[in-house]
Design a protein around this motif. Sequence first.
Motif, PDB file in Angstrom:
ATOM      1  N   GLY A  55       0.888  -1.172   0.009  1.00 47.44           N
ATOM      2  CA  GLY A  55      -0.161  -0.089   0.021  1.00 47.44           C
ATOM      3  C   GLY A  55       0.910   1.192  -0.001  1.00 47.44           C
ATOM      4  N   LEU A  56       0.445   2.305  -0.592  1.00 47.66           N
ATOM      5  CA  LEU A  56       1.288   3.499  -0.910  1.00 47.66           C
ATOM      6  C   LEU A  56       1.568   4.011   0.242  1.00 47.66           C
ATOM      7  CD1 LEU A  56       2.805   5.579  -2.688  1.00 47.66           C
ATOM      8  CD2 LEU A  56       0.711   6.532  -3.063  1.00 47.66           C
ATOM      9  N   PRO A  57       0.608   4.649   1.221  1.00 50.02           N
ATOM     10  CA  PRO A  57       1.237   5.129   2.529  1.00 50.02           C
ATOM     11  C   PRO A  57       1.926   4.294   3.361  1.00 50.02           C
ATOM     12  CG  PRO A  57      -1.154   5.685   2.188  1.00 50.02           C
ATOM     13  CD  PRO A  57      -0.724   4.413   1.145  1.00 50.02           C
ATOM     14  N   PHE A  58       1.505   3.211   3.695  1.00 45.65           N
ATOM     15  CA  PHE A  58       2.222   2.362   4.621  1.00 45.65           C
ATOM     16  C   PHE A  58       3.589   1.790   4.111  1.00 45.65           C
ATOM     17  CE2 PHE A  58       2.641  -1.931   6.757  1.00 45.65           C
ATOM     18  CZ  PHE A  58       2.811  -1.614   8.070  1.00 45.65           C
ATOM     19  N   GLY A  59       3.592   1.793   2.635  1.00 45.32           N
ATOM     20  CA  GLY A  59       5.041   1.353   2.149  1.00 45.32           C
ATOM     21  C   GLY A  59       6.106   2.382   2.370  1.00 45.32           C
ATOM     22  N   LEU A  60       5.549   3.631   2.091  1.00 53.63           N
ATOM     23  CA  LEU A  60       6.753   4.738   2.179  1.00 53.63           C
ATOM     24  C   LEU A  60       7.037   4.656   3.662  1.00 53.63           C
ATOM     25  CD1 LEU A  60       5.042   7.755   0.416  1.00 53.63           C
ATOM     26  CD2 LEU A  60       7.185   6.561  -0.100  1.00 53.63           C
ATOM     27  N   LEU A  61       6.159   4.410   4.888  1.00 52.72           N
ATOM     28  CA  LEU A  61       6.313   4.387   6.224  1.00 52.72           C
ATOM     29  C   LEU A  61       7.304   3.090   6.539  1.00 52.72           C
ATOM     30  CD1 LEU A  61       3.033   5.115   8.084  1.00 52.72           C
ATOM     31  CD2 LEU A  61       4.977   6.642   7.723  1.00 52.72           C
ATOM     32  N   LEU A  62       7.143   1.982   5.680  1.00 49.03           N
ATOM     33  CA  LEU A  62       8.134   0.999   5.994  1.00 49.03           C
ATOM     34  C   LEU A  62       9.489   1.472   5.365  1.00 49.03           C
ATOM     35  CD1 LEU A  62       5.854  -2.089   4.785  1.00 49.03           C
ATOM     36  CD2 LEU A  62       6.784  -1.569   7.115  1.00 49.03           C
ATOM     37  N   LEU A  63       9.514   2.099   4.283  1.00 47.40           N
ATOM     38  CA  LEU A  63      10.720   2.490   3.642  1.00 47.40           C
ATOM     39  C   LEU A  63      11.565   3.309   4.492  1.00 47.40           C
ATOM     40  CD1 LEU A  63      10.927   3.426  -0.257  1.00 47.40           C
ATOM     41  CD2 LEU A  63      12.458   4.649   1.631  1.00 47.40           C
ATOM     42  N   ILE A  64      10.908   4.438   5.049  1.00 42.69           N
ATOM     43  CA  ILE A  64      11.669   5.203   5.929  1.00 42.69           C
ATOM     44  C   ILE A  64      12.201   4.533   7.187  1.00 42.69           C
ATOM     45  CG2 ILE A  64      11.431   7.331   7.500  1.00 42.69           C
ATOM     46  CD1 ILE A  64       9.265   8.371   5.411  1.00 42.69           C
TER      47      ILE A  64
END
Length: 445
Positions: A55-64
């Motif tokens: 998922g876009l928002p959660f994926g970005l959080l995981l990346l950070i």
Amino acid sequence: MALEELYDQEDTPLIPPPKDAGKPRHTMMSASFNFINSIIGSGIIGLPYALNQAGLPFGLLLLIFVGFITDYTIILLIKGGNLSGTNSYQALVQSTFGFPGFLILSALQFLYPFIAMISYNITTGDTLTKVFQRIPGVGPGHILAERHFVILLSTLVFTLPLSLYRNVEKLGKVSLVSMLLTLTILIIAIIRAATFGPQIAPTPNAWAFAKWNAIQAVGLISFAFICHHNSFLIYGSLEKPTVANWSRVTHASVGSAVIFSAAFAVAGYITFTGYTQGDLFENYCRDDDLATFGRFCFGFSIIATFPLECFVTREVVTNVICRRELSKMEHVLVTSLIVLACTSLSLPYDCLGVVLELNGVLSATPLIFIIPSACFIKLSPGRKLQCENVLPFFLILMGFFVMITGLIMIALYPQDCSHGVEMFYCLPDNFSSTEPPPRNDRLFG
């Protein structure tokens, strides 16, 4: 020695000094170029697919989050080296956990760059064949459109000669060129997100906050960010190898990689949403000249990154088997055998996504989450449950969870790929670009 006391010694070099002391040294900028280049390898091409999984928002959080953990544990490694008086990842683990720990670390440290080099060859074969097919007279049956020939050609002309260098600092300029090429790829992905993305209707649930298979995304992101196996190698090449200087190099390198990776992942995902594949360039149409230029840049960026991984693989072989510095003949022989083995394994297999996921959960996760944290906890004097050990304990538990769950999900839900198959939106005679294609397990396994 408590963690806060260790900060007071940040300007004290590692003892004993790196074994290559006296050889040419990196400036901090040159070291940062090599470090960023070691992070942004073939794994970046799978980050849009990681957002598709998580998922876009959660994926970005995981990346950070993975970027933060990468930064934190890289510095833990060097501090662990200070505590144990060691100057390599293997020596640190052997000093901490004995010979069994040394063997486990050596296996992981060999496995990760070795599989990474296989993925680099797969990427080279996938991308450059499509580049060559845009040359007039080069069709699908031409030798330049044959991935096996392209992989062999790039190995003989580029990756093997570059891998034969004995000193990693000689790759500083090559790493800078690789970074500039990768920056070009980011710009192309952003342009295509604005110009091509609106022609493709978003898939259902494209903007969901999180998706159920986010664990596989952690594996992909971990693969993209793993650089711990290069840490002591690059640290030892600094002009002044201190924890303070290393922290600056690490913050700059990992921070830059996080920003770059997030921008690329978002640009790729919003263009193709649920159709995003493990190799983003498989999503672009074959006659897209701008994407073809991006494929060209990425292919040569990957070729420039390959030698950094070969350096690490060769060092592991040297430390485990030879246990001494290689002669010139042995150096050429070991390097050639490593490159030959990677090339042989990459020729019959062309599905990049599964390779990235497997390497992420199997080798990158323990190298990022588990081993640096375990070493620091074991070396820290005093009570093990003191405040500075809370985060390392958490990372160990999380690492095991990601490894076990990720391997199960890869086995149950393997990703298929569509190498050489045009996506439906590239075929206007068959499908409208705003209509979903009929189910095709080869494309959407």
